[in-house]
Design an enzyme around this catalytic site. Structure first.
Site, PDB file in Angstrom:
ATOM      1  N   ASP A 151      -1.484   6.346  -6.192  1.00  0.00           N
ATOM      2  CA  ASP A 151      -1.973   6.054  -7.539  1.00  0.00           C
ATOM      3  C   ASP A 151      -2.557   4.642  -7.526  1.00  0.00           C
ATOM      4  OD1 ASP A 151      -2.290   6.257 -10.389  1.00  0.00           O
ATOM      5  OD2 ASP A 151      -0.439   5.152 -10.667  1.00  0.00           O
ATOM      6  N   SER A 152      -3.150   4.262  -8.638  1.00  0.00           N
ATOM      7  CA  SER A 152      -3.673   2.900  -8.768  1.00  0.00           C
ATOM      8  C   SER A 152      -2.550   1.879  -8.878  1.00  0.00           C
ATOM      9  CB  SER A 152      -4.533   2.813 -10.027  1.00  0.00           C
ATOM     10  OG  SER A 152      -3.707   3.034 -11.159  1.00  0.00           O
ATOM     11  N   CYS A 196      -2.729  10.544  -9.602  1.00  0.00           N
ATOM     12  CA  CYS A 196      -3.527   9.734 -10.530  1.00  0.00           C
ATOM     13  C   CYS A 196      -4.545  10.685 -11.155  1.00  0.00           C
ATOM     14  CB  CYS A 196      -4.242   8.628  -9.754  1.00  0.00           C
ATOM     15  SG  CYS A 196      -5.482   7.731 -10.697  1.00  0.00           S
ATOM     16  N   GLU A 232       1.906  -1.798 -16.386  1.00  0.00           N
ATOM     17  CA  GLU A 232       1.974  -2.538 -15.111  1.00  0.00           C
ATOM     18  C   GLU A 232       2.520  -3.954 -15.324  1.00  0.00           C
ATOM     19  OE1 GLU A 232       1.286  -1.821 -11.875  1.00  0.00           O
ATOM     20  OE2 GLU A 232       0.674   0.261 -12.176  1.00  0.00           O
ATOM     21  N   CYS A 239      -2.160  10.694 -17.897  1.00  0.00           N
ATOM     22  CA  CYS A 239      -2.163   9.551 -16.981  1.00  0.00           C
ATOM     23  C   CYS A 239      -0.732   9.432 -16.493  1.00  0.00           C
ATOM     24  CB  CYS A 239      -2.585   8.282 -17.723  1.00  0.00           C
ATOM     25  SG  CYS A 239      -2.271   6.754 -16.795  1.00  0.00           S
ATOM     26  N   HIS A 241       1.004   7.090 -15.583  1.00  0.00           N
ATOM     27  CA  HIS A 241       1.787   5.942 -16.077  1.00  0.00           C
ATOM     28  C   HIS A 241       2.518   6.257 -17.387  1.00  0.00           C
ATOM     29  CE1 HIS A 241      -0.662   3.502 -13.310  1.00  0.00           C
ATOM     30  NE2 HIS A 241       0.110   2.466 -13.574  1.00  0.00           N
TER      31      HIS A 241
HETATM   32  N1  DGL Z   1      -2.022   6.533 -13.263  1.00  0.00           N
HETATM   33  C1  DGL Z   1      -3.463   6.543 -13.324  1.00  0.00           C
HETATM   34  C2  DGL Z   1      -3.925   7.864 -13.915  1.00  0.00           C
HETATM   35  O1  DGL Z   1      -3.165   8.810 -13.946  1.00  0.00           O
HETATM   36  C3  DGL Z   1      -3.944   5.303 -14.034  1.00  0.00           C
HETATM   37  C4  DGL Z   1      -5.317   4.871 -13.603  1.00  0.00           C
HETATM   38  C5  DGL Z   1      -5.627   3.435 -13.929  1.00  0.00           C
HETATM   39  O2  DGL Z   1      -5.263   2.577 -13.130  1.00  0.00           O
HETATM   40  O3  DGL Z   1      -6.257   3.176 -14.957  1.00  0.00           O
HETATM   41  O4  DGL Z   1      -5.055   7.999 -14.329  1.00  0.00           O
END
Ligand code: DGL
Length: 268
Positions: A11-12, A74, A152, A184, A186
């Site tokens: 993921d990011s 992600c 984050e 998402c 997150h």
């Molecule tokens: N967890 C990522 C997603 O599901 C977040 C992406 C981001 O860094 O904006 O899209």
């Protein structure tokens, strides 16, 4: 590829850990290597070309780890790059499940809300998938660009995230969605806050479990499910491993191993 090779999950940032949690539960024998690009998060407000470039860098890291499968944990990279990734690498690749089927199972009104990053919402993916499953479904998309940086930044509670959540969710309340997809990875970190605003009558759909099931089904299909071993997890990040570990501890009850710093530039 062999059964004992690890699964790469990425993921990011820390969001994909919500998928690792589900993978761990349903596939306890698998070895997992997680990578979160905390040095460059968020991805969701970047251009599609840059998001795809970052995805390839991470997949090269996983190629060097000889994974049997990569799970794109992600939604943003799944929406923009999954089809490309599936064709390019010598291992299986699976993306985040949209959650549309699960949402339609619990929705009475077929009014489904989707909250996600700007890039995921701009892709229109959830609306397109919904139309193929049930033409009567209406998807209400809402981009939430402030959520990932706040999560984050460990601001899981407090006035900033509260105000952002009200700003994003109020319009979904007005159109009376009765199921909301957390589009998402997150967002499960703040599901309590989301329910406080929308009320418990709106079902929150976290597609992490379906994603883990999709991953397991693909391994079974290719006869690659691990049948022995204790199931280890490595936690790798491109920056801020202490912060990543504090956030991860919100999800996992057990004591976590040391987190590793990985420099993606080493995997050109
Ligand atoms: N967890 C990522 C997603 O599901 C977040 C992406 C981001 O860094 O904006 O899209």
């Amino acid at each position: 590829m062999n059964k004992s090779a690890p699964i790469g999950v990425f993921d990011s940032g820390i969001g994909g850990l919500t998928v690792v949690k589900e993978l761990r539960e349903i596939m306890p024998k698998e070895d997992i290597i997680y990578f979160g690009d905390t040095a460059r998060t968020p991805y969701g407000s970047r251009s599609p070309a840059q998001i795809i470039e970052f995805m390839h860098q991470i997949l090269r890291f996983f190629a060097a780890q000889h994974v049997k499968m990569a799970v794109v944990a992600c939604n943003t990279m799944t929406a923009l790059g999954l089809d490309i990734a599936k064709k390019k690498y010598p291992f299986l690749v699976v993306g985040v499940n949209t959650g549309i089927r699960s949402a339609l199972k619990v929705s009475h009104t077929k009014n489904i809300g989707v909250i996600a990053t700007q890039a995921t919402i701009a892709s229109g993916k959830h609306g397109k998938v919904a139309k193929t499953i049930d033409p009567e479904a209406t998807v209400y998309p809402q981009a939430c660009p402030k959520f990932v940086p706040l999560i984050e930044g460990e601001k899981l509670i407090g006035p900033e995230i509260q105000e952002a959540a009200v700003e994003y969710l109020i319009s979904l309340k007005e159109v009376r969605v009765d199921a909301l997809i957390l589009g998402c990875t997150h967002y499960p970190f703040i599901n309590g806050l989301i329910t406080d605003i929308l009320g418990s009558e709106v079902a929150l759909i976290n597609p992490a479990r379906e994603t883990a099931e999709d991953a397991r089904n693909l391994l079974v299909k290719h006869q690659l499910l691990a049948d022995e071993g204790v199931g280890t997890t490595r936690f790798c990040f491109s920056a801020d491993i202490d912060r990543a570990k504090r956030l991860a501890q919100h999800l996992f009850e057990q004591k976590l191993p040391d987190f590793e710093l990985v420099n993606l530039q080493d995997y050109k």
